[in-house]
Structure formats: C-alpha cells, structure tokens
Design a protein around this motif. Structure first.
Motif, PDB file in Angstrom:
ATOM      1  N   PHE A   1       0.853  -1.185   0.000  1.00  0.00           N
ATOM      2  CA  PHE A   1       0.000   0.000   0.000  1.00  0.00           C
ATOM      3  C   PHE A   1       0.892   1.240   0.000  1.00  0.00           C
ATOM      4  O   PHE A   1       1.914   1.239   0.678  1.00  0.00           O
ATOM      5  N   PRO A   2       0.606   2.325  -0.685  1.00  0.00           N
ATOM      6  CA  PRO A   2      -0.603   2.566  -1.484  1.00  0.00           C
ATOM      7  C   PRO A   2      -0.456   2.203  -2.964  1.00  0.00           C
ATOM      8  O   PRO A   2      -1.303   2.586  -3.751  1.00  0.00           O
TER       9      PRO A   2
ATOM     10  N   LYS B   1      -2.975  -3.151  -3.464  1.00  0.00           N
ATOM     11  CA  LYS B   1      -3.402  -3.822  -2.238  1.00  0.00           C
ATOM     12  C   LYS B   1      -4.548  -4.778  -2.485  1.00  0.00           C
ATOM     13  O   LYS B   1      -5.511  -4.437  -3.160  1.00  0.00           O
TER      14      LYS B   1
ATOM     15  N   ASP C   1      -0.682  -3.603   3.579  1.00  0.00           N
ATOM     16  CA  ASP C   1      -0.562  -2.623   4.661  1.00  0.00           C
ATOM     17  C   ASP C   1       0.777  -2.789   5.374  1.00  0.00           C
ATOM     18  O   ASP C   1       1.454  -1.816   5.698  1.00  0.00           O
TER      19      ASP C   1
ATOM     20  N   HIS D   1     -10.600  10.773   5.101  1.00  0.00           N
ATOM     21  CA  HIS D   1     -11.647   9.944   4.491  1.00  0.00           C
ATOM     22  C   HIS D   1     -12.959  10.026   5.268  1.00  0.00           C
ATOM     23  O   HIS D   1     -14.018   9.773   4.722  1.00  0.00           O
TER      24      HIS D   1
ATOM     25  N   TYR E   1     -14.254  -3.028  -3.516  1.00  0.00           N
ATOM     26  CA  TYR E   1     -13.111  -2.561  -2.721  1.00  0.00           C
ATOM     27  C   TYR E   1     -13.202  -1.054  -2.662  1.00  0.00           C
ATOM     28  O   TYR E   1     -13.265  -0.387  -3.694  1.00  0.00           O
TER      29      TYR E   1
ATOM     30  N   GLU F   1     -11.571   2.113  -0.394  1.00  0.00           N
ATOM     31  CA  GLU F   1     -10.675   2.589   0.662  1.00  0.00           C
ATOM     32  C   GLU F   1     -11.369   3.626   1.567  1.00  0.00           C
ATOM     33  O   GLU F   1     -11.336   3.528   2.788  1.00  0.00           O
ATOM     34  N   GLN F   2     -12.036   4.593   0.944  1.00  0.00           N
ATOM     35  CA  GLN F   2     -12.674   5.635   1.736  1.00  0.00           C
ATOM     36  C   GLN F   2     -13.788   5.075   2.623  1.00  0.00           C
ATOM     37  O   GLN F   2     -13.882   5.383   3.813  1.00  0.00           O
TER      38      GLN F   2
ATOM     39  N   HIS G   1     -12.594   3.362   5.791  1.00  0.00           N
ATOM     40  CA  HIS G   1     -12.308   4.282   6.904  1.00  0.00           C
ATOM     41  C   HIS G   1     -13.609   4.789   7.518  1.00  0.00           C
ATOM     42  O   HIS G   1     -13.713   4.955   8.732  1.00  0.00           O
TER      43      HIS G   1
END
Ligand code: ADP
Ligand code: GLC
Length: 485
Positions: free
Chosen positions: A12-13, A16, A22, A262, A357, A359-360, A363
């Motif tokens: 990441f980033p 992933k 991570d 996020h 998937y 990411e935001q 979070h």
C-alpha cells in the motif's frame, strides 16, 4: 545500518488486496526511520504503474527469454526506495495481482512469481549492476518463497527471513511446472520444495530461510498443530527454534481518526462524542434508519471462509432481533456476496452490504461503527481489529491468532467503569467459533453499550492501545541483528 531487501507481492498505497499490502507499505518505512538501508521490491502490476509519479529505469535483463526491467521509484508519502519488477508480458494486464477480473487465479502464476523470485535474488546479490548488495533479505508469503531456496545455493548468501502472513495460501503447482521453470534439481526433495509430489513455493521459504516469522505469536504456535498446519506442521515444528511471531503494527498516521480525511467528522479521545456524527452521516448516505442510539456493527473484509462468513450468515436472523444495524463492505466468494446481499434486501434500513473494494468507505465504516465484527476461523494477525481499537470501535473477535494477541474480553457485565479502567479490556471475545457465541458476545457488548459511562471507558481502553510500528519494528530489528552478528 544494515542493507535489507524487503520483498512483497503487494504494498500500500501502490497495490493492495489485503493486510500484506498494509504491512509492506508501513514496516519498511518504519525500518528506514530506524536508520536501516531498506529497499522494497514488488511487481509492476498495471495498477502500480498507474500509481507512480516519477521513476527511472535502472536495469534490464531477461528471464525465461522475457524482457524484464527494474524501475526505481519511492513509496508515495515516504522516502523509501522501491524497485519494481517491470515485465509487461506477466504483470501489465487488467485484473488483480493474483487473479483475473472473474477471480480465477492467473494461469501463469508460477512463471510470474518465479520471475519475481529470480529478479529478487539477482537484486540481492547485486547481479544487475545497481551497486547495492543485500545483507539480509526479508521475504513474505508464497510469492517470494523461492528466494530463500535459490539463495541457499549461493556460496555466501545474504541472511534470509521468511514471514508467513497466511499459511492457507501456499503456491502449490505440479511437478511438471517445476521442470518447465528449469528450477535447480537440488531443490526437489522432501526437505526442499517438494510437497506430497507437488511443487510448493512456500516450502522454499519454510525450508530454506534462516528465520521464519508469523505475524502474531499465537499464530506461530497454531501453525504447528494439525488443525492449522495445512500439512506443514511437521516441518514447522521441526523448525520451531527458528520460528517466532511478531505482532503487526499499523500505520497510525493513516489510520488516525483525529486526522483522517476519508471520514465525515474527525475525532479523538477528547472529542469522542463526535464519533456518533460519523454514524449518522453513514446512515444517511446509505439509507439506514437514522438513529444515534442503535448499535452499528461494521465489517470490512475479504468475504472468504477464513473471516467467519458461515457463522455471520447463520447469526443474522438472531442479530436482527437486537437493536443493531449491520454494515459490511467486502469482496470475495460469490456465494457469500449473494447471500449477504439477500439479507440486506430482507432488512432494508438495517443491513447494508457494499460489494467492492473501497478505501474511503473502509475508513468511514471504522469511524461510524460502534462494534467491529471479526469472528475469524483463523487470523494470522488481522489489522482491522487494530484499526478498530484506534477508532474506538470495539472489536468482537474469536480467540485465534492475532485477535487473541490483541483483544481482551470484557466478560464481567457487572464491572463498573472504574473497574473496567483497571482491567483495561478492549473488546469482546467469543469462547468458540459458533453462531451462538457470536450472538451472545454481541448481546454482551450491547449490555455495555447501553451503560454509556462503561462504553466510554472501554472505548478509552481501546484507544489507549499502542499498535504503532515503533515496537514491532524493533522486534524485527532485533531478529535481523541476531542473524547478522
Ligand atoms: P487479510 O489480509 O486477511 O485480508 P487483514 O485484517 O490483515 O486481513 O487486512 C485487511 C486489509 O484490507 C485492511 O486494511 C482492510 O481495511 C482492507 N480491506 C479488506 N477488504 C476491503 C474492501 N472491500 N475495501 C477496502 N478495504 C478492504
Ligand atoms: C494475511 C492475514 C492477516 C494479516 C495480514 C497481514 O492476509 O490473513 O491476518 O493481518 O496477512 O500480515
């Protein structure tokens, strides 16, 4: 200062699929901060090429007659040097790192990761003219398993560490594949990469690395048992003097509710009341009934058996009799995706399932949820329970692997807030992996949830846990130092 080549199939980033990314995106930078000369090596998948800004070509060669070049860049947001394996024929394609758009493993995975391992070996030995030679090579999971095996054939190899992030994935191929890849015959035996007549990438790491680590101490013991060893328990037990567990850390800057861009509303320990604003915003955005007092149960996960999907699906009818909402984000096995989506349809306003998937959203779920559900069958470490602690979202987990090593059970429902402060418990632990236990652990969590002062204390306990890389990186440094001395 030691020269360390850190080899991973994702980071990441840049790219992933799960927790390995991570770790590979945060442990090497933590080692760099501790004055180590670390280089990260990953394949230049199409997604990686799209994610890098500046880069330069530093070497060119061929493996299996395929043109290969090494691209140098930095891990975004850090000073960490990254070498990318650029081999368009094998890595510049649509789909994921290990499988195509339909979830089928790439037919040429053995070739892809054999090239990756050969290139890693050449980088480590400075055979590509980059004027840098590794003293220690740190490999991760089966995709880099051949590296310790190939290095063992050298006269003066660098030291090797092999980290198991998940023994369930071993990179098993046929003997014919081994032959077709022209791998050295010396490696083909029962103490080598041969595994019940087949060719095992991960055995290259487990049999030949100087040290083996797992991503939690408990998992290191578990994999030596018949239940969790996948046939490798004998070898792992035999190597137990070289096997240890180091609990993963987390990137506490990226996963920080006080600064997380996020999430809807930032909060910290002193402004914990703002956490529920995140819940209200999520409820509004995803058409859940807007209710600050209902307990929101969140989950962000690969939707596979490992993560306890069977017992989650079984427990949904009972959970829907409790004052809770459920929000699940994930992708994985189609049958789980379908069944979860069916439950969401049956309970509009109370269950939301987001397939994909995101990411935001990951979070946002961590910030908005009261409870984080992670009843894994096995869990080498698990990162989401650690992110949850930081976001004051109390984890409900099974007592396995890294979950057992990071979550302590709040089992005494009569304990006062002051007593909980002394006990420092930070979540809820199932006694066994069953739907009944999942439901009763969530019921127990709800008892605390209703007593606001107690819940607040548990949240503070959770937020007080320090899982930054500071400590874990020191354990790796100690391991490296012992090896290099
Ligand atoms: P594993 O590596 O077994 O999948 P971990 O808990 O170690 O489990 O790490 C999973 C990582 O992947 C976490 O950072 C989690 O937030 C992330 N993740 C999993 N599924 C998704 C998804 N659908 N969208 C965004 N992030 C996801
Ligand atoms: C694996 C494991 C997970 C672990 C991650 C990072 O994907 O399933 O438990 O946290 O690797 O080490």
């Amino acid at each position: 200062m030691s020269k360390i080549l850190y080899i991973s199939s994702e980071a990441f980033p840049l790219i992933k699929t799960g927790g390995l990314a991570d770790v590979a995106g945060s442990l090497p930078p933590a080692l760099l901060k501790k004055q180590q000369d670390v280089r990260l090596f990953i394949p230049a998948y199409r997604g990686v090429l799209e994610n890098i800004k500046s880069h330069k070509l530093v070497a060119s060669t061929r493996y299996y007659n395929l043109p290969v070049s090494i691209i140098e860049t930095r891990l975004p947001g850090t000073m960490l040097p990254v070498w990318l394996l650029h081999c368009p024929a094998l890595f510049d394609r649509p789909g994921g790192p290990y499988s195509d758009e339909h979830g089928n493993a790439w037919h040429d995975n053995a070739l892809r990761f054999s090239v990756f391992c050969h290139a890693a070996v050449d980088l480590a030995l400075d055979a590509l003219g980059l004027d840098w030679q590794a003293e220690l090579v740190h490999c991760n999971d089966w995709q880099s398993g051949l590296v310790p095996a190939l290095l063992s054939l050298q006269a003066e190899p660098p030291k090797t560490v092999f980290t198991i992030h998940n023994l369930a994935y071993q990179g098993i191929f046929s003997h014919q594949t081994f032959v077709d890849l022209h791998l050295p015959n010396q490696l083909w035996h029962i103490d080598g990469v041969e595994f019940y007549g087949q060719f095992s990438f991960i055995k290259g790491g487990l049999a030949y690395a100087d040290k083996i680590t797992t991503v939690s101490p408990s998992y290191a013991s578990e994999i030596c048992t018949d239940e969790h060893g996948y046939g490798l328990q004998g070898l792992l037990t035999h190597r137990s003097d070289d096997l240890s567990g180091i609990l993963n850390g987390i990137d506490d800057k990226y996963w920080n509710p006080g600064t997380d861009n996020h999430i809807y509303h930032k909060y910290n320990r002193r402004s914990l009341e703002k956490k529920s604003l995140n819940k209200i915003s999520l409820q509004k955005q995803y058409k859940l009934e807007v209710d600050e007092n209902v307990a929101l149960i969140g989950m962000v996960s690969r939707l596979v058996e490992q993560k306890g999907l069977e017992i989650i699906l079984q427990s949904i009818p009972q959970l829907m009799e409790l004052p809770v909402q459920i929000f699940i984000l994930g992708t994985g096995d189609t049958h789980y995706e379908i069944q979860l989506a069916e439950w969401a349809e049956k309970f509009p306003g109370r269950i939301n399932v987001a397939i994909g998937y995101n990411e935001q959203l990951a979070h946002r779920i961590e910030a908005a949820s009261d409870i984080y559900m992670m009843p894994s069958r096995f869990e080498p470490c698990g990162l989401n329970q650690l992110y949850s602690l930081r976001y004051a979202t109390l984890p409900v987990v099974t007592p396995v692997g890294g979950l057992a090593d990071s979550i302590s059970d709040s089992d005494d429902i009569t304990a006062t807030a002051d007593e909980l402060k002394l006990l420092q418990t930070n979540g809820f632990v199932l006694k066994e992996h069953t739907a009944e236990e999942l439901v009763s652990s969530i019921e127990r969590a709800l008892v605390f949830f209703k007593a606001k002062d107690k819940w607040r204390q548990l949240q503070i306990n959770a937020m007080s846990c320090d899982h930054s890389w500071q400590v874990s990186a020191d354990h790796y440094l100690k391991l490296y130092k012992d090896l290099l001395e």
